[in-house]
Motif scaffolding. Structure first.
Motif, PDB file in Angstrom:
ATOM      1  N   ARG A 116      45.672  45.221  33.829  1.00 57.86           N
ATOM      2  CA  ARG A 116      44.526  44.347  34.077  1.00 57.86           C
ATOM      3  C   ARG A 116      43.902  44.626  35.444  1.00 57.86           C
ATOM      4  O   ARG A 116      42.678  44.607  35.594  1.00 57.86           O
ATOM      5  CB  ARG A 116      44.945  42.883  33.962  1.00 57.86           C
ATOM      6  CG  ARG A 116      45.205  42.431  32.528  1.00 57.86           C
ATOM      7  CD  ARG A 116      45.252  40.916  32.428  1.00 57.86           C
ATOM      8  NE  ARG A 116      46.418  40.367  33.104  1.00 57.86           N
ATOM      9  CZ  ARG A 116      47.590  40.139  32.514  1.00 57.86           C
ATOM     10  NH1 ARG A 116      47.762  40.437  31.238  1.00 57.86           N
ATOM     11  NH2 ARG A 116      48.585  39.622  33.194  1.00 57.86           N
ATOM     12  N   ALA A 133      50.143  43.391  33.960  1.00 58.27           N
ATOM     13  CA  ALA A 133      49.349  42.944  35.110  1.00 58.27           C
ATOM     14  C   ALA A 133      48.685  44.130  35.799  1.00 58.27           C
ATOM     15  O   ALA A 133      47.537  44.043  36.229  1.00 58.27           O
ATOM     16  CB  ALA A 133      50.239  42.185  36.097  1.00 58.27           C
ATOM     17  N   GLU A 181      47.594  39.969  39.889  1.00 61.27           N
ATOM     18  CA  GLU A 181      46.385  39.311  39.392  1.00 61.27           C
ATOM     19  C   GLU A 181      45.606  38.676  40.540  1.00 61.27           C
ATOM     20  O   GLU A 181      44.371  38.686  40.550  1.00 61.27           O
ATOM     21  CB  GLU A 181      46.758  38.274  38.342  1.00 61.27           C
ATOM     22  CG  GLU A 181      47.281  38.907  37.055  1.00 61.27           C
ATOM     23  CD  GLU A 181      47.758  37.893  36.033  1.00 61.27           C
ATOM     24  OE1 GLU A 181      47.880  36.698  36.395  1.00 61.27           O
ATOM     25  OE2 GLU A 181      48.018  38.300  34.882  1.00 61.27           O
TER      26      GLU A 181
END
Length: 210
Positions: A130, A127, A72
């Motif tokens: 994303r 993650a 992230e």
């Protein structure tokens, strides 16, 4: 649905805590690039970062949380696709960048290791999803600019065009483990640009005509 409480490692305080956070997340990426996912430990990340392991456990909870936070964190780094004024050449530059990220760039080991880790941890997989969604969104400007120039019809799904261009590259890099040649990259960009111009990415595709 979102949680009212931040997950471990989500807080972004300043000062010493910010420096420790940056050190831990970079150490996690370094470990990911050098070891199998299963060989990474909180102790190894703590030793590498110089941050006490109790702090690492308290903020990130374990290896899954560390890798999730590191991925992230990577989305915060600046990246924009190169724009050349042509959909074909823009897509070609994009697939060249993706290939370099797995074969030549300093972070190439981390790129492959992150994909492998996503098969072992659903937290890491989320993650990674994303991270990829962020990259698709940023790369979509290639297609929105092409639409504005009249190279693709309005209503074209820009992110789906991006996925179509890079999919053959990921297949060769990560599934079949074949070399990716310049011809492969030109073909991926050309086929996708032609399909986009023909309206293949407008609306929901149906079954082929008999």
């Amino acid at each position: 649905m979102t949680s009212q409480h931040p997950a471990p490692g989500d807080a972004r305080p300043g000062g010493r805590t910010a420096r420790n956070t940056a050190a831990v997340l970079q150490a996690t990426l370094d470990e990911l690039g050098e070891r199998d996912y299963g060989a990474i430990t909180v102790d190894s990340v703590a030793a590498r970062s110089g941050v006490h392991k109790a702090t690492v456990y308290r903020r990130w909870g374990g290896v899954d949380g560390l890798v999730r936070a590191a991925l992230e964190h990577s989305t915060e780094r600046h990246w924009e696709p190169e724009l050349t004024g042509s959909l074909y050449t823009d897509l070609l530059r994009l697939v060249e960048t993706v290939t370099s990220g797995f074969t030549e760039a300093p972070e190439r080991e981390v790129s492959a290791a992150a994909v492998a880790a996503a098969f072992e941890s659903e937290e890491v997989a989320e993650a990674l999803r994303r991270f990829m969604a962020d990259r698709h969104r940023r790369a979509a400007v290639i297609v929105t600019e092409a639409i504005a120039r009249g190279e693709a019809p309005r209503g074209t799904d820009a992110e789906e065009v991006v996925r179509s261009a890079i999919a053959p590259v990921y297949y060769r890099l990560l599934i079949s483990r074949e070399p990716v040649t310049a011809d492969d990259l030109r073909r991926a960009a050309s086929v996708t640009a032609t399909a986009a111009a023909d309206g293949a990415f407008v609306g929901t595709p149906g079954p082929p005509a008999p």
